[in-house]
Each structure stands twice: as C-alpha cells, then as structure tokens.
Design an enzyme around this catalytic site. Structure first.
Site, PDB file in Angstrom:
ATOM      1  N   ILE A  12       0.805  -1.099   0.060  1.00  0.00           N
ATOM      2  CA  ILE A  12      -0.107   0.011  -0.019  1.00  0.00           C
ATOM      3  C   ILE A  12       0.820   1.087   0.026  1.00  0.00           C
ATOM      4  CG2 ILE A  12      -1.968   1.116   1.008  1.00  0.00           C
ATOM      5  CD1 ILE A  12      -2.707  -1.706   2.420  1.00  0.00           C
ATOM      6  N   ASN A  32      12.715  -0.579   5.725  1.00  0.00           N
ATOM      7  CA  ASN A  32      13.898  -1.672   5.990  1.00  0.00           C
ATOM      8  C   ASN A  32      14.035  -2.780   5.073  1.00  0.00           C
ATOM      9  OD1 ASN A  32      11.727  -3.287   6.702  1.00  0.00           O
ATOM     10  ND2 ASN A  32      12.189  -3.426   9.054  1.00  0.00           N
ATOM     11  N   THR A 117      -6.338  -0.750  10.692  1.00  0.00           N
ATOM     12  CA  THR A 117      -7.087  -1.918  10.180  1.00  0.00           C
ATOM     13  C   THR A 117      -8.343  -2.385  10.765  1.00  0.00           C
ATOM     14  OG1 THR A 117      -6.753  -4.310   9.922  1.00  0.00           O
ATOM     15  CG2 THR A 117      -5.926  -3.325  11.915  1.00  0.00           C
ATOM     16  N   TYR A 141      -2.504  -8.771  15.692  1.00  0.00           N
ATOM     17  CA  TYR A 141      -2.163  -7.924  14.696  1.00  0.00           C
ATOM     18  C   TYR A 141      -3.196  -6.773  14.859  1.00  0.00           C
ATOM     19  CZ  TYR A 141      -2.805  -5.540  10.141  1.00  0.00           C
ATOM     20  OH  TYR A 141      -3.017  -4.621   8.938  1.00  0.00           O
ATOM     21  N   PHE A 169     -10.056  -2.044   5.114  1.00  0.00           N
ATOM     22  CA  PHE A 169     -10.492  -3.369   5.150  1.00  0.00           C
ATOM     23  C   PHE A 169      -9.852  -4.053   4.186  1.00  0.00           C
ATOM     24  CE2 PHE A 169     -14.388  -3.020   7.904  1.00  0.00           C
ATOM     25  CZ  PHE A 169     -14.029  -1.936   8.371  1.00  0.00           C
ATOM     26  N   LEU A 190      -5.441 -13.542   0.334  1.00  0.00           N
ATOM     27  CA  LEU A 190      -6.613 -14.376  -0.711  1.00  0.00           C
ATOM     28  C   LEU A 190      -6.285 -14.006  -1.913  1.00  0.00           C
ATOM     29  CD1 LEU A 190      -8.844 -16.614  -0.606  1.00  0.00           C
ATOM     30  CD2 LEU A 190     -10.463 -14.547  -0.408  1.00  0.00           C
TER      31      LEU A 190
HETATM   32  N1  UDP Z   1      -8.240 -16.961   3.236  1.00  0.00           N
HETATM   33  C1  UDP Z   1      -8.393 -18.344   2.654  1.00  0.00           C
HETATM   34  N2  UDP Z   1      -7.482 -19.007   2.015  1.00  0.00           N
HETATM   35  C2  UDP Z   1      -6.554 -18.350   1.596  1.00  0.00           C
HETATM   36  C3  UDP Z   1      -5.913 -17.043   2.374  1.00  0.00           C
HETATM   37  C4  UDP Z   1      -7.147 -16.520   2.992  1.00  0.00           C
HETATM   38  O1  UDP Z   1      -9.505 -18.801   2.692  1.00  0.00           O
HETATM   39  O2  UDP Z   1      -5.485 -19.027   1.372  1.00  0.00           O
HETATM   40  C5  UDP Z   1      -9.406 -16.350   3.824  1.00  0.00           C
HETATM   41  C6  UDP Z   1      -9.207 -15.797   5.185  1.00  0.00           C
HETATM   42  O3  UDP Z   1      -9.368 -16.808   6.075  1.00  0.00           O
HETATM   43  C7  UDP Z   1      -9.917 -14.721   5.369  1.00  0.00           C
HETATM   44  C8  UDP Z   1     -10.138 -14.046   3.760  1.00  0.00           C
HETATM   45  O4  UDP Z   1      -9.783 -15.053   2.834  1.00  0.00           O
HETATM   46  O5  UDP Z   1     -11.182 -15.162   5.495  1.00  0.00           O
HETATM   47  C9  UDP Z   1      -9.190 -12.895   3.505  1.00  0.00           C
HETATM   48  O6  UDP Z   1      -8.055 -13.190   4.152  1.00  0.00           O
HETATM   49  P1  UDP Z   1      -6.541 -12.322   3.720  1.00  0.00           P
HETATM   50  O7  UDP Z   1      -5.279 -13.044   4.688  1.00  0.00           O
HETATM   51  O8  UDP Z   1      -6.526 -11.917   2.264  1.00  0.00           O
HETATM   52  O9  UDP Z   1      -6.968 -10.895   4.693  1.00  0.00           O
HETATM   53  P2  UDP Z   1      -7.447 -10.450   6.024  1.00  0.00           P
HETATM   54  O10 UDP Z   1      -9.017 -10.496   6.097  1.00  0.00           O
HETATM   55  O11 UDP Z   1      -6.937 -11.679   6.953  1.00  0.00           O
HETATM   56  O12 UDP Z   1      -6.752  -9.087   6.395  1.00  0.00           O
END
Ligand code: UDP
Length: 330
Positions: A12, A32, A117, A141, A169, A190
């Site tokens: 970002i 870094n 976040t 986090y 988000f 994801l």
């Molecule tokens: N997710 C998933 N499989 C993956 C990566 C993420 O099902 O390989 C799901 C994760 O559990 C969440 C959503 O996708 O419900 C978004 O996850 P991401 O890590 O992208 O973002 P977050 O919401 O954690 O910031």
C-alpha cells in the site's frame, strides 16, 4: 517540504507514493526492505533504507530532510503470523511506532496519517461497521494496530501531534501502470493466493473454514482497491494540513464478498477453473468485516473509483500475470 512515507516499499505504501508523486508532491521513502522491495519505490522518491526502531537513523533523516508530514505504513500485517509470533508484532508495530513518535516529537514534525485496520474491530457487533463501533480485536495484529491508535491519541494530548488513523478493510488490486502490485513473501492474502493457481504456481486454493455463520459458510470481507486507499492517504494528509483534528476513518467499499464468491470472480476473470479445497479455519479470523466508509466520503471527500470486484481482480491479475515472481528477478 516533503512527505515522509515509512514503509513506502511495501504494497500500500508504494501505491501511495505513486499517487503522491503524480500529484506533484516531494516524497522521501524509508523502509527496512524486510517485506518491501526497492524496485517498488517510485524512481522520483528519495530513498532511505532504515528501520523505524532505529532512533539514530530516524534522527539523521529528520535532520537532513524538511518533512511536513508522515504517512506510516511500516508494520507487520499478517493475521496468522501475529497469532503464532505476537511479540514480533509488539516489537515491530508498537515499539516501532513508539520510537517513530519520539523522533517526530523531538524534531517538531506533528502530522501523521497511518495504516490501521478493520481487524481493530474484531467480531463486529453489526455490519456495515462504523468508526464508533466497539473495538475488540480477535487477533494480535489488530490489537497492536489499535494500541498504535491509542498511543497517538495520548501523544497528541501531551505534545500536540495530529493524526488520522485509516482502518483499511481488504486491500487488493494493482497500479494501472502495471509497474507495481501486490507482492508478499510468503504470500498469505486471498486474491494473490487464488491467482497463483492460474499462474501455475499452486494446484488449488485452500478455503479456511466453511462453517462460519455466512451465506455459504465462508468468511465475508470488504475488498478495496489499493489505489483508492492510496488516494485516501493524500486526502487525510491534506485534511491535517488544513487544520483538521485527530480522526479515524474506515476505508472499504461497503460491500462484502465471501471467500467462495471471490474465487468465483477470479474464475471468471482468468477463465481458469481454480480448484478450491475446504481447510480448517485460520486462527483469529472474524466471520465478516464490511465497512461503512461514509465518514471518509463526507469528511475527506473520498470517492473510491474501483468499486466492483471483477475490475479489482482483473487489475490484480494483470500484475500477477506479468510479474509471476513479483519484484524478484528469477
Ligand atoms: N483466506 C482463505 N484462503 C487463503 C487465504 C485467505 O480462505 O489461502 C481467507 C481468510 O481466512 C479470510 C479471507 O480469505 O477469511 C481474507 O484473508 P486475507 O488474508 O486476504 O485478509 P485479512 O482479512 O486476513 O486481512
């Protein structure tokens, strides 16, 4: 006068630097390079390789540069990792921000916009989520980001620092130029994980849980294009420059998609069947996170441009297809 972007080599951060430079601003980037990439830094930005926990390095930078405001992205940002290694998050996110604020106070730099976040809310009491809703993080986090917000609030009372916390988000997509995009090592998010399948880098996507209380049992998230997020940082900085008071804004599209729906969109964008397998839940995941961003629209005049998921996924796909190894040369 320049804007200092901490973490400007990250996902970002690098997109925000591109927007700042397009808007004619002078930009200094510090990073870094632990998770960011030098190649993601805009060639017109001045670059310092430093860690924000290094007070001496920050002092050198603030002495050498005429900084009018700071945009702070330099933090660890993986939900899963924060659950297995919480102290890394307290060190990099909280301790790092503490050292940064000490340096800002010492050098009289009093404006900061920073990445918070949606994870600050935890399992929301309702959706869409308002900024005034309860914050009760379900992962470390989100806890450290909330504590960073609170740290700024106390520093503001004592030293007059002004801050805007932007609660993102789900950031996704890539810059329209095709020069920068999302690249994490290891990748955990994801959309890039899904796109590894049509890119031939992964057999199938694991869906983390299909027993959540949602329409298809998979988690719902609000996906927002990184360039729209980047624009919000500029608006937030201008708001502070014009005398705006401390504030917190959600940044999302206000529409939620299940993991299953995101996979379906990626199938139609890429034309690839993208096999998906149900896997156990990931620790710390709330069932659904959807933003109300009306406050950012009203107070900052923010207007997200990329408000449909196929367009966002298509922009991510254009980047991943042309950069299958991200910024790494293979
Ligand atoms: N997710 C998933 N499989 C993956 C990566 C993420 O099902 O390989 C799901 C994760 O559990 C969440 C959503 O996708 O419900 C978004 O996850 P991401 O890590 O992208 O973002 P977050 O919401 O954690 O910031």
């Amino acid at each position: 006068m320049a804007i200092l972007v901490l973490g400007g080599a990250g996902y970002i951060g690098s997109h925000t630097v591109y927007e700042l430079i397009d808007a004619g601003r002078d930009v200094v980037v510090a990073d870094n390079l632990q998770t960011g990439f030098k190649a993601a830094v805009h060639p017109k930005a001045k670059f310092y390789q430093l860690d924000i926990r290094d007070r001496g390095a920050l002092d050198t930078l603030f002495q050498a540069e005429d900084i009018e405001g700071v945009i702070h992205f330099a933090a660890s940002s993986q939900v899963g990792e924060s659950m297995s290694d919480p102290l890394k998050y307290y060190d990099n996110n909280l301790h790092g921000t503490m050292v940064l604020l000490q340096a800002m106070v010492a050098h009289g730099v009093d404006k900061i916009v920073f990445s918070s976040t949606a994870a600050a809310y935890g399992e929301p009491e309702r959706v869409p989520i308002l900024e005034s809703d309860t914050t009760c993080p379900t992962n470390c986090y989100g806890q450290t980001k909330l504590a960073m917000e609170q740290m700024m609030s106390w520093v503001s009372k004592a030293h007059g620092l002004k801050y805007v916390a932007l609660r993102y988000f789900n950031a996704c997509g890539a810059h329209v130029s095709g020069e920068i995009g999302e690249a994490h090592d290891p990748e955990t998010h994801l959309i890039p994980i899904i796109l590894q399948v049509p890119n031939g880098q992964r057999e199938a996507v694991s869906v983390f849980g299909d027993d959540y209380p949602t329409k298809d049992g998979t988690c719902i998230r609000d996906y927002i294009h990184v360039t729209d997020l980047a624009q919000a940082h500029i608006l937030a900085l201008d708001y502070l420059m014009k005398g705006g008071d401390n504030n917190i804004f959600n940044l999302g599209n206000g529409v939620g998609f299940t993991v299953q729906e995101v996979i379906d969109v990626a199938r139609s964008v890429t034309g690839h069947p993208i096999p998906a397998r149900i896997a156990p839940r990931r620790a710390g995941d709330p069932a659904q996170l959807i933003a109300s961003s009306e406050k950012a629209m009203k107070v900052l005049g923010w207007q997200p441009k990329y408000n449909d998921l196929p367009t966002i996924v298509a922009s991510a796909w254009a980047w991943h297809k042309s950069h299958p190894h991200g910024f790494e040369e293979v």
